[in-house]
Design an enzyme around this catalytic site. Structure first.
Site, mmCIF file in Angstrom:
data_model
loop_
_atom_site.group_PDB
_atom_site.id
_atom_site.type_symbol
_atom_site.label_atom_id
_atom_site.label_comp_id
_atom_site.label_asym_id
_atom_site.label_seq_id
_atom_site.Cartn_x
_atom_site.Cartn_y
_atom_site.Cartn_z
ATOM 1 N N ARG A 92 18.239 33.192 12.312
ATOM 2 C CA ARG A 92 17.942 32.836 13.704
ATOM 3 C C ARG A 92 18.361 31.420 14.077
ATOM 4 O O ARG A 92 18.351 31.053 15.247
ATOM 5 C CB ARG A 92 16.439 33.035 13.970
ATOM 6 C CG ARG A 92 16.055 34.490 14.074
ATOM 7 C CD ARG A 92 14.557 34.686 14.024
ATOM 8 N NE ARG A 92 14.030 34.534 12.676
ATOM 9 C CZ ARG A 92 12.720 34.506 12.380
ATOM 10 N NH1 ARG A 92 11.836 34.582 13.336
ATOM 11 N NH2 ARG A 92 12.326 34.388 11.134
ATOM 12 N N ARG A 109 21.735 1.099 13.650
ATOM 13 C CA ARG A 109 22.180 2.180 12.758
ATOM 14 C C ARG A 109 21.824 1.868 11.309
ATOM 15 O O ARG A 109 21.392 0.763 10.992
ATOM 16 C CB ARG A 109 23.679 2.392 12.975
ATOM 17 C CG ARG A 109 23.937 2.879 14.405
ATOM 18 C CD ARG A 109 25.383 2.911 14.755
ATOM 19 N NE ARG A 109 26.144 3.745 13.837
ATOM 20 C CZ ARG A 109 27.456 3.866 13.886
ATOM 21 N NH1 ARG A 109 28.146 3.195 14.785
ATOM 22 N NH2 ARG A 109 28.065 4.632 13.033
ATOM 23 N N SER A 163 31.098 -15.626 24.598
ATOM 24 C CA SER A 163 31.124 -14.296 25.223
ATOM 25 C C SER A 163 32.504 -13.668 25.176
ATOM 26 O O SER A 163 33.526 -14.373 25.172
ATOM 27 C CB SER A 163 30.708 -14.419 26.698
ATOM 28 O OG SER A 163 29.352 -14.802 26.749
ATOM 29 N N LEU A 210 10.537 27.855 -1.959
ATOM 30 C CA LEU A 210 11.381 28.991 -1.592
ATOM 31 C C LEU A 210 12.409 28.541 -0.548
ATOM 32 O O LEU A 210 12.039 28.132 0.549
ATOM 33 C CB LEU A 210 10.517 30.122 -1.030
ATOM 34 C CG LEU A 210 9.374 30.587 -1.946
ATOM 35 C CD1 LEU A 210 8.608 31.719 -1.303
ATOM 36 C CD2 LEU A 210 9.918 31.000 -3.305
ATOM 37 N N LYS A 261 19.597 26.538 6.533
ATOM 38 C CA LYS A 261 18.448 26.121 7.346
ATOM 39 C C LYS A 261 17.716 24.908 6.785
ATOM 40 O O LYS A 261 17.393 23.969 7.517
ATOM 41 C CB LYS A 261 17.489 27.307 7.472
ATOM 42 C CG LYS A 261 16.218 27.001 8.191
ATOM 43 C CD LYS A 261 15.497 28.249 8.614
ATOM 44 C CE LYS A 261 14.626 28.812 7.520
ATOM 45 N NZ LYS A 261 13.753 29.895 8.023
ATOM 46 N N ALA A 321 34.728 -18.591 24.096
ATOM 47 C CA ALA A 321 34.667 -17.360 24.895
ATOM 48 C C ALA A 321 36.056 -16.765 25.061
ATOM 49 O O ALA A 321 37.042 -17.490 25.206
ATOM 50 C CB ALA A 321 34.075 -17.673 26.273
ATOM 51 N N ASP A 332 11.123 25.707 4.436
ATOM 52 C CA ASP A 332 11.411 25.519 5.872
ATOM 53 C C ASP A 332 10.227 24.953 6.644
ATOM 54 O O ASP A 332 10.161 25.067 7.856
ATOM 55 C CB ASP A 332 11.891 26.838 6.504
ATOM 56 C CG ASP A 332 10.825 27.927 6.497
ATOM 57 O OD1 ASP A 332 9.751 27.731 5.901
ATOM 58 O OD2 ASP A 332 11.068 28.990 7.107
ATOM 59 N N GLY A 384 13.319 39.224 -0.637
ATOM 60 C CA GLY A 384 11.980 38.850 -0.176
ATOM 61 C C GLY A 384 11.334 37.748 -0.991
ATOM 62 O O GLY A 384 11.822 37.345 -2.043
ATOM 63 N N GLY A 441 16.402 31.828 1.718
ATOM 64 C CA GLY A 441 16.564 32.651 2.923
ATOM 65 C C GLY A 441 17.805 32.292 3.736
ATOM 66 O O GLY A 441 18.377 31.219 3.613
HETATM 67 C C1 UD1 Z 1 6.644 34.235 5.546
HETATM 68 C C2 UD1 Z 1 5.380 35.004 5.118
HETATM 69 C C3 UD1 Z 1 4.399 35.017 6.284
HETATM 70 C C4 UD1 Z 1 4.092 33.593 6.732
HETATM 71 C C5 UD1 Z 1 5.371 32.827 7.046
HETATM 72 C C6 UD1 Z 1 5.062 31.353 7.249
HETATM 73 C C7 UD1 Z 1 6.080 36.719 3.490
HETATM 74 C C8 UD1 Z 1 6.347 38.165 3.283
HETATM 75 N N1 UD1 Z 1 5.731 36.355 4.749
HETATM 76 O O1 UD1 Z 1 7.233 34.981 6.617
HETATM 77 O O2 UD1 Z 1 3.190 35.674 5.899
HETATM 78 O O3 UD1 Z 1 3.242 33.622 7.866
HETATM 79 O O4 UD1 Z 1 6.306 32.907 5.936
HETATM 80 O O5 UD1 Z 1 6.173 30.633 7.707
HETATM 81 O O6 UD1 Z 1 6.161 35.946 2.556
HETATM 82 N N2 UD1 Z 1 12.928 33.200 1.069
HETATM 83 C C9 UD1 Z 1 13.555 33.270 -0.153
HETATM 84 N N3 UD1 Z 1 14.065 34.473 -0.574
HETATM 85 C C10 UD1 Z 1 13.945 35.611 0.165
HETATM 86 C C11 UD1 Z 1 13.302 35.533 1.408
HETATM 87 C C12 UD1 Z 1 12.791 34.306 1.834
HETATM 88 O O7 UD1 Z 1 13.684 32.272 -0.857
HETATM 89 O O8 UD1 Z 1 14.423 36.670 -0.300
HETATM 90 C C13 UD1 Z 1 12.390 31.888 1.519
HETATM 91 C C14 UD1 Z 1 12.991 31.411 2.834
HETATM 92 O O9 UD1 Z 1 14.106 30.583 2.587
HETATM 93 C C15 UD1 Z 1 11.841 30.621 3.452
HETATM 94 C C16 UD1 Z 1 10.596 31.270 2.857
HETATM 95 O O10 UD1 Z 1 11.011 32.018 1.738
HETATM 96 O O11 UD1 Z 1 11.867 29.261 3.094
HETATM 97 C C17 UD1 Z 1 9.915 32.188 3.860
HETATM 98 O O12 UD1 Z 1 10.811 33.214 4.205
HETATM 99 P P1 UD1 Z 1 10.976 33.719 5.712
HETATM 100 O O13 UD1 Z 1 11.982 34.801 5.746
HETATM 101 O O14 UD1 Z 1 11.166 32.564 6.623
HETATM 102 O O15 UD1 Z 1 9.532 34.368 5.887
HETATM 103 P P2 UD1 Z 1 8.728 34.636 7.207
HETATM 104 O O16 UD1 Z 1 9.201 35.900 7.831
HETATM 105 O O17 UD1 Z 1 8.700 33.411 8.051
HETATM 106 CA CA CA Z 2 9.775 31.275 7.984
#
Ligand code: UD1
Ligand code: CA
Length: 415
Positions: free
Chosen positions: A16, A300, A372, A9, A23, A390, A103, A78, A12
């Site tokens: 923040r 590097r 040098s 996933l 992110k 040098a 993430d 969500g 998001g």
């Molecule tokens: C989520 C969990 C929470 C858990 C936490 C762990 C849910 C409802 N909650 O909360 O229980 O403790 O992760 O870190 O799942 N994302 C999407 N599409 C969306 C929303 C989110 O792809 O519509 C992805 C975000 O990019 C992220 C992940 O889902 O990688 C989690 O989403 P985030 O909004 O960070 O959830 P949390 O509030 O942290």
């Molecule tokens: Ca999260």
């Protein structure tokens, strides 16, 4: 054994982070967060990985490339909605689905492998990864019944004061039987308060259907860290950086002052090499055995050092190789350069490798001696056992033949 596929996933917004960069593309030890998650997915044995993208979809898609199938979530409704975008691809799939958050870069491969194994050994329908943390605020809580079985995951915002005291949290990693995942997803309803479909609701849905759901706790809770803020990013950097340093020490490399040493990912260092304090080693660097590095130097990407090489204080090396036993003990810059064996480079040597348009190459042969405070304007070639005096400046296109000495500004061969 059932086939495994995974869903990452990564749609998001990462609000923040306060960033123009998505992110999951922020770096930890020089590597984007999402790369770690893709690696974990592969190591877990996933035959196919789907990455759900949304916010800044194009940038994330470009990064993923051919490493996984990218699926777009057009409206960020969500985590359950994100997984629903993958449902059409799972219609004829009867194996297990591993769901990972894009993430969370600190999860270790053995942890995820153990999760999948526990899932299969228990013949569970859904296995949730949990962790016990000192400050659970913000995370979903693992709610267990009197028998100690997981009943539900309660999101922080929806939890009552008693549930908020639960220190066991949802890491955001699940292994679910595909068919049951699809059925449970269709039962997830819209959470009006957060305006989202919660993936975490599948736990209660599956339990109500009397199916086997279990939560497996990680031993080291730091692995579960999800990056939501720049502070989390710095913490992840500290943890990951610390693990990298420990692995080098375990493999026979001396780090005189680990706290003041930075080593990125994809670095190899041979035994008995000593890294002095305040050394910065970027990713894609190879260092041989018995080398002396630092204090205060920067290696590097593309640096390749043979055995018994010494790079001293304020030395910077980029896209360059040093053959065995070559030394640059005091300040200097070496870029796009191939240096042979037993070469001695004096203090203050500079390769002027960039002419404003392109990066040009310098070649220095075995046993050459570089005086040098000298400069070479690349491309140049200093043959084996040649000497550059040098304070000299060897200008563009010049060559010092084997065994000859060149001095002056511009440098000319004198004998
Ligand atoms: C989520 C969990 C929470 C858990 C936490 C762990 C849910 C409802 N909650 O909360 O229980 O403790 O992760 O870190 O799942 N994302 C999407 N599409 C969306 C929303 C989110 O792809 O519509 C992805 C975000 O990019 C992220 C992940 O889902 O990688 C989690 O989403 P985030 O909004 O960070 O959830 P949390 O509030 O942290
Ligand atoms: Ca999260």
């Amino acid at each position: 054994m059932p086939e495994l596929r995974s869903i990452i996933l990564a749609a998001g917004k990462g609000t923040r982070m306060k960033s123009a960069i998505p992110k999951v593309l922020h770096a930890v030890c020089g590597q984007p967060i999402l790369r770690y998650v893709l690696d974990v997915s592969r190591a877990a044995g996933a035959r196919k990985t789907y990455v759900v993208v949304g916010h800044q979809a194009d940038a994330v898609r470009d990064f993923v490339g051919a490493a996984a199938e990218v699926i777009e979530q057009t409206q960020l409704l969500g985590t359950a909605d994100a997984v629903r975008r993958v449902v059409p691809f799972l219609k004829n799939f009867s194996g297990d689905v591993l769901i990972l958050c894009g993430d969370a870069p600190l999860l270790e491969k053995p942890t995820i492998r153990a999760l999948v194994n526990r899932h299969r050994r228990a013949d569970a329908v859904c296995t949730v990864l949990s962790a016990e943390v000192a400050d659970p605020a913000g995370y979903g809580r693992i709610v267990r019944d009197n028998a100690g079985e997981i009943m539900a995951i309660r999101e922080h915002q929806d939890a009552d004061s008693r549930e908020r005291k639960i220190p066991e949290i949802n890491v955001g990693v699940y292994c679910v039987r595909s068919r049951d995942l699809l059925r449970a997803l269709s039962g997830v309803t819209f959470n009006g308060r957060k305006k989202e479909f919660y993936l975490t609701d599948i736990v209660a849905i599956l339990r109500q259907a009397k199916l086997k759901v279990q939560a497996v706790k990680i031993r080291d809770s730091r692995e579960g860290l999800g990056i939501n803020t720049r502070r989390d990013l710095a913490l992840a950097q500290k943890v990951m950086g610390g693990k990298i340093l420990q692995a080098f020490m375990d493999n026979g490399v001396t780090l005189v002052d680990p706290v003041n040493t930075y080593i990125g990912h994809d670095v190899k260092i041979g035994r008995d090499t000593v890294i002095q304090p305040f050394v910065y080693i970027d990713h894609d660097v190879r260092i041989g055995k018995d080398c002396q590095i630092g204090p205060f130097c920067r290696l590097r990407p593309g640096t390749r050092l043979g055995d018994r090489v010494q790079i001293g204080n304020f030395g910077e090396v980029s896209r360059s190789g040093f053959g065995d036993q070559s030394v640059m003990k005091h300040f200097g810059f070496v870029g796009d350069t191939r240096i042979g064996k037993n070469v001695n480079i004096g203090a203050g040597f500079v390769t002027a490798n960039y002419d404003g348009k392109s990066k040009n190459k310098t070649v220095i042969g075995d046993k050459a001696f570089i005086g040098s405070n000298s400069t070479v304007v690349a491309p140049v070639n200093i043959a084996a056992q040649a000497v550059l005096g040098a304070g000299s400046v060897l200008t563009q296109g010049r060559k010092i033949p084997a065994g000859k000495v060149a001095v002056g500004v511009p440098a000319r061969v004198v004998r």
